[in-house]
Design a protein around this motif. Structure first.
Motif, mmCIF file in Angstrom:
data_model
loop_
_atom_site.group_PDB
_atom_site.id
_atom_site.type_symbol
_atom_site.label_atom_id
_atom_site.label_comp_id
_atom_site.label_asym_id
_atom_site.label_seq_id
_atom_site.Cartn_x
_atom_site.Cartn_y
_atom_site.Cartn_z
ATOM 1 N N LEU A 92 -0.885 3.762 34.664
ATOM 2 C CA LEU A 92 -0.554 5.179 34.470
ATOM 3 C C LEU A 92 0.962 5.313 34.376
ATOM 4 O O LEU A 92 1.658 5.118 35.373
ATOM 5 C CB LEU A 92 -1.087 6.024 35.634
ATOM 6 C CG LEU A 92 -0.946 7.539 35.477
ATOM 7 C CD1 LEU A 92 -1.871 8.063 34.384
ATOM 8 C CD2 LEU A 92 -1.257 8.247 36.801
ATOM 9 N N CYS B 79 3.926 6.813 34.995
ATOM 10 C CA CYS B 79 4.241 7.931 35.898
ATOM 11 C C CYS B 79 5.627 7.722 36.494
ATOM 12 O O CYS B 79 5.961 6.626 36.954
ATOM 13 C CB CYS B 79 3.179 7.986 36.993
ATOM 14 S SG CYS B 79 3.446 9.238 38.243
ATOM 15 N N SER B 80 6.431 8.772 36.499
ATOM 16 C CA SER B 80 7.759 8.686 37.099
ATOM 17 C C SER B 80 7.664 8.809 38.614
ATOM 18 O O SER B 80 6.645 9.229 39.164
ATOM 19 C CB SER B 80 8.649 9.805 36.560
ATOM 20 O OG SER B 80 8.189 11.065 37.035
ATOM 21 N N THR B 81 8.740 8.450 39.279
ATOM 22 C CA THR B 81 8.782 8.580 40.745
ATOM 23 C C THR B 81 8.579 10.030 41.158
ATOM 24 O O THR B 81 7.859 10.328 42.122
ATOM 25 C CB THR B 81 10.119 8.058 41.281
ATOM 26 O OG1 THR B 81 10.253 6.670 40.947
ATOM 27 C CG2 THR B 81 10.210 8.220 42.789
ATOM 28 N N ASP C 33 6.984 12.500 39.487
ATOM 29 C CA ASP C 33 5.581 12.906 39.287
ATOM 30 C C ASP C 33 4.673 12.290 40.350
ATOM 31 O O ASP C 33 3.736 12.932 40.832
ATOM 32 C CB ASP C 33 5.098 12.486 37.898
ATOM 33 C CG ASP C 33 5.661 13.369 36.797
ATOM 34 O OD1 ASP C 33 6.144 14.464 37.117
ATOM 35 O OD2 ASP C 33 5.628 12.947 35.628
ATOM 36 N N PHE C 34 4.944 11.050 40.702
ATOM 37 C CA PHE C 34 4.137 10.373 41.714
ATOM 38 C C PHE C 34 4.218 11.114 43.048
ATOM 39 O O PHE C 34 3.197 11.421 43.675
ATOM 40 C CB PHE C 34 4.632 8.933 41.865
ATOM 41 C CG PHE C 34 3.873 8.116 42.880
ATOM 42 C CD1 PHE C 34 2.558 7.727 42.652
ATOM 43 C CD2 PHE C 34 4.493 7.696 44.055
ATOM 44 C CE1 PHE C 34 1.864 6.961 43.582
ATOM 45 C CE2 PHE C 34 3.817 6.929 44.983
ATOM 46 C CZ PHE C 34 2.496 6.553 44.747
ATOM 47 N N THR D 101 3.050 15.121 42.458
ATOM 48 C CA THR D 101 1.747 15.449 41.885
ATOM 49 C C THR D 101 0.642 14.518 42.360
ATOM 50 O O THR D 101 -0.336 14.952 42.971
ATOM 51 C CB THR D 101 1.814 15.412 40.349
ATOM 52 O OG1 THR D 101 2.848 16.296 39.899
ATOM 53 C CG2 THR D 101 0.490 15.848 39.735
ATOM 54 N N LEU D 102 0.775 13.223 42.094
ATOM 55 C CA LEU D 102 -0.304 12.292 42.428
ATOM 56 C C LEU D 102 -0.538 12.194 43.929
ATOM 57 O O LEU D 102 -1.679 12.312 44.405
ATOM 58 C CB LEU D 102 -0.002 10.890 41.864
ATOM 59 C CG LEU D 102 -0.525 10.603 40.457
ATOM 60 C CD1 LEU D 102 0.294 11.371 39.420
ATOM 61 C CD2 LEU D 102 -0.478 9.109 40.159
ATOM 62 N N LEU E 157 3.730 2.855 44.026
ATOM 63 C CA LEU E 157 4.091 3.199 42.649
ATOM 64 C C LEU E 157 4.859 2.061 41.989
ATOM 65 O O LEU E 157 5.780 1.478 42.585
ATOM 66 C CB LEU E 157 4.964 4.457 42.629
ATOM 67 C CG LEU E 157 5.570 4.824 41.258
ATOM 68 C CD1 LEU E 157 4.475 5.257 40.283
ATOM 69 C CD2 LEU E 157 6.635 5.894 41.404
ATOM 70 N N HIS F 289 6.653 4.170 35.907
ATOM 71 C CA HIS F 289 6.386 4.187 34.471
ATOM 72 C C HIS F 289 5.387 3.108 34.026
ATOM 73 O O HIS F 289 5.250 2.842 32.834
ATOM 74 C CB HIS F 289 7.693 4.039 33.676
ATOM 75 C CG HIS F 289 8.717 5.056 34.051
ATOM 76 N ND1 HIS F 289 8.574 6.399 33.774
ATOM 77 C CD2 HIS F 289 9.890 4.926 34.738
ATOM 78 C CE1 HIS F 289 9.614 7.058 34.241
ATOM 79 N NE2 HIS F 289 10.433 6.196 34.828
ATOM 80 N N TRP G 148 -7.795 9.211 36.548
ATOM 81 C CA TRP G 148 -6.773 8.719 35.611
ATOM 82 C C TRP G 148 -7.229 7.445 34.905
ATOM 83 O O TRP G 148 -6.416 6.688 34.402
ATOM 84 C CB TRP G 148 -5.471 8.465 36.372
ATOM 85 C CG TRP G 148 -4.907 9.695 37.013
ATOM 86 C CD1 TRP G 148 -4.385 10.776 36.381
ATOM 87 C CD2 TRP G 148 -4.819 9.973 38.416
ATOM 88 N NE1 TRP G 148 -3.966 11.710 37.298
ATOM 89 C CE2 TRP G 148 -4.221 11.252 38.561
ATOM 90 C CE3 TRP G 148 -5.163 9.290 39.576
ATOM 91 C CZ2 TRP G 148 -3.978 11.839 39.802
ATOM 92 C CZ3 TRP G 148 -4.934 9.868 40.808
ATOM 93 C CH2 TRP G 148 -4.350 11.132 40.916
#
Length: 472
Positions: free
Chosen positions: A54, A56-58, A60-61, A64-65, A170, A173, A419
């Motif tokens: 996925l 995903c930026s730091t 967003d993680f 959001t996640l 994480l 990206h 996801w």
């Protein structure tokens, strides 16, 4: 404050505790441990990790996640309360304290939030691949269980221990991993798989703004009265387990130094080829049996190749152990969603000289099939001999023995948090594990954990054996 762990592989950015929604009508729940649970009293904690692709930026993680996963984990624990409870185990034999899982209002699961901070060459693609990786590298994605404590209950000194911890890591990206460490006393593979599947399903519903969590078919069955124990095996296993715990405490701690983890894929055509090799001896044989038999013989041959050979009298015995799910085989059967342990061991024994002989693979398949058939279909029931299992294990102390973890029947790759399905599922630190293939119908993933030399010898023999048999 962030901290770096796991040989500088990950940086921990948060430690938190996740509790189920408060229910003030319930201040305490007690779930007694059965003989199925106490069979694993001194077993090391289990480590598992799922990898998800996925980008995903730091930010967003974290924003959001992680909040979504925290919320869905709390909602899952509402139904799986034992996973945030504590094990209460007496440290001496007593008539006062029964081993239980105790849940008190406010109990929680430890959740670690981390970010990969190692070199890019050992990042997401490297760790989620099939090639050999250092075990410690994978274990950096799995949290430790919080340290337990001792206390006194009704005059007994008891050990009070958490049963589950979770880590979200994480890889910026690229993706993230979900690592689990749990005590075997609270759950077998089926129960843990059900719990993780429930968490994933609830999280996926959140993503679709659905809130009918209580209508989902995820509620486990807790009633311990369905487990009959006429031979008082719970008492036997507790007594033996406490004695063994004292012996283990004097032994040096095991080390992961030089251990590597790898995965070998075997497809449906190759498995059919293995079945064809034993067709004359075994017209009807399962995928599980032939793959276990082939791995067993390859392990024996690898030992010989490394000079760990047969003694002068060719009397070295090797023992292969499988875990048999008894839920549908008990009398009466218990529900498939029973929470806890409900497996019993089946044991096969062969001399090393026979395993590595020309007909070794066929002998191994025949003996594994026979052991499973005798354990499952004997007139005394699937639990026959379980009460003396520890005596048997003491009798083979010093012999070569190992078992198989995981099961092709569990849908690990169906664990979709919303996801997408996992890129990779890994059973860590188990010598041999079986997982259904992510990519091919009828195929399997064989998880292996050996020293570097053993891994090289085994994979060469395993691969060449398929080539020589024209089933590659």
């Amino acid at each position: 404050m962030a901290s770096v762990v796991g040989s500088n592989m990950v940086t921990v950015v948060e430690h938190c505790s996740i509790s189920p929604p408060l229910d003030h009508s319930v201040t305490q729940k007690l779930l007694p441990l059965t003989f199925f649970d106490l069979l694993w009293l001194n077993w090391p904690s289990l480590s598992r990790v799922y990898f998800y692709e996925l980008p995903c930026s730091t930010t967003d993680f974290k924003q959001t996640l992680v909040p979504r996963l925290k919320k869905s984990l709390a909602l899952t624990l509402k139904h799986y309360f034992p996973f945030c409870g504590k094990l209460i185990i007496p440290t001496t034999l007593s008539h006062n304290t029964t081993p239980v899982i105790r849940y008190l209002e406010g109990d929680s699961v430890s959740l670690t939030i981390a970010e990969f901070s190692g070199t890019s060459s050992k990042g997401f693609e490297y760790l989620s691949a099939n090639h050999a990786r250092d075990v410690d590298e994978l274990l950096s994605l799995v949290p430790q269980l919080p340290t337990g404590d001792t206390n006194t209950i009704e005059g007994d000194i008891v050990q009070i221990s958490p049963v589950l911890s979770v880590q979200l890591t994480l890889f910026p990206h690229q993706g993230f991993s979900v690592g689990f460490r749990n005590s075997h006393l609270v759950a077998d593979g089926k129960t843990l798989c059900n719990f993780i599947a429930a968490w994933a399903a609830i999280n996926a519903k959140q993503l679709h703004c659905e809130d009918d969590y209580d209508d989902m078919d995820i509620i486990p069955f807790y009633d311990r009265s369905v487990i009959n124990d006429p031979k008082n095996m719970a008492s036997i296993f507790l007594k033996v387990g406490l004695r063994m715990a004292e012996e283990f405490s004097k032994a040096p701690a095991p080390s992961n130094i030089d251990l590597v983890q790898a995965t070998i894929k075997i497809n449906g055509a190759q498995i059919q080829g293995l079945k064809d090799l034993v067709l004359a001896k075994l017209p009807h044989v399962s995928t599980f049996v032939v793959v276990c038999a082939y791995v067993w013989t390859c392990m024996a041959k690898a030992s010989i190749a490394l000079g760990q050979g047969i003694d002068n009298e060719n009397q070295v015995h090797e023992h292969f152990i499988v875990a048999i799910d008894t839920r549908a085989r008990l009398d009466p059967p218990i529900p498939s969603n029973y929470l806890g342990n409900a497996v019993c061991p089946g044991v096969t024994t062969l001399k090393t000289s026979r395993l590595v002989g020309q007909e070794g693979f066929a002998y191994a398949a025949e003996e594994i099939k026979k052991a499973l058939h005798q354990q499952i279909n004997n007139e005394e029931g699937v639990l026959k001999g379980l009460d003396v299992f520890f005596h048997f294990m003491e009798g083979i102390n010093g012999h070569k023995n190992f078992g198989v973890a995981g099961s092709p029947k569990f849908d690990y790759y169906g664990t979709d948090f919303g996801w997408g399905k996992p890129k990779k599922y890994e059973v860590i630190s188990e010598k041999f594990a079986l997982v259904g293939s992510r990519d091919s119908d009828g195929g399997l993933e064989i998880g292996l954990c050996f020293s570097k030399n053993e891994m090289d010898a085994f994979t060469t023999i395993f691969t060449q054996g398929l080539v020589n048999s024209h089933y590659n």
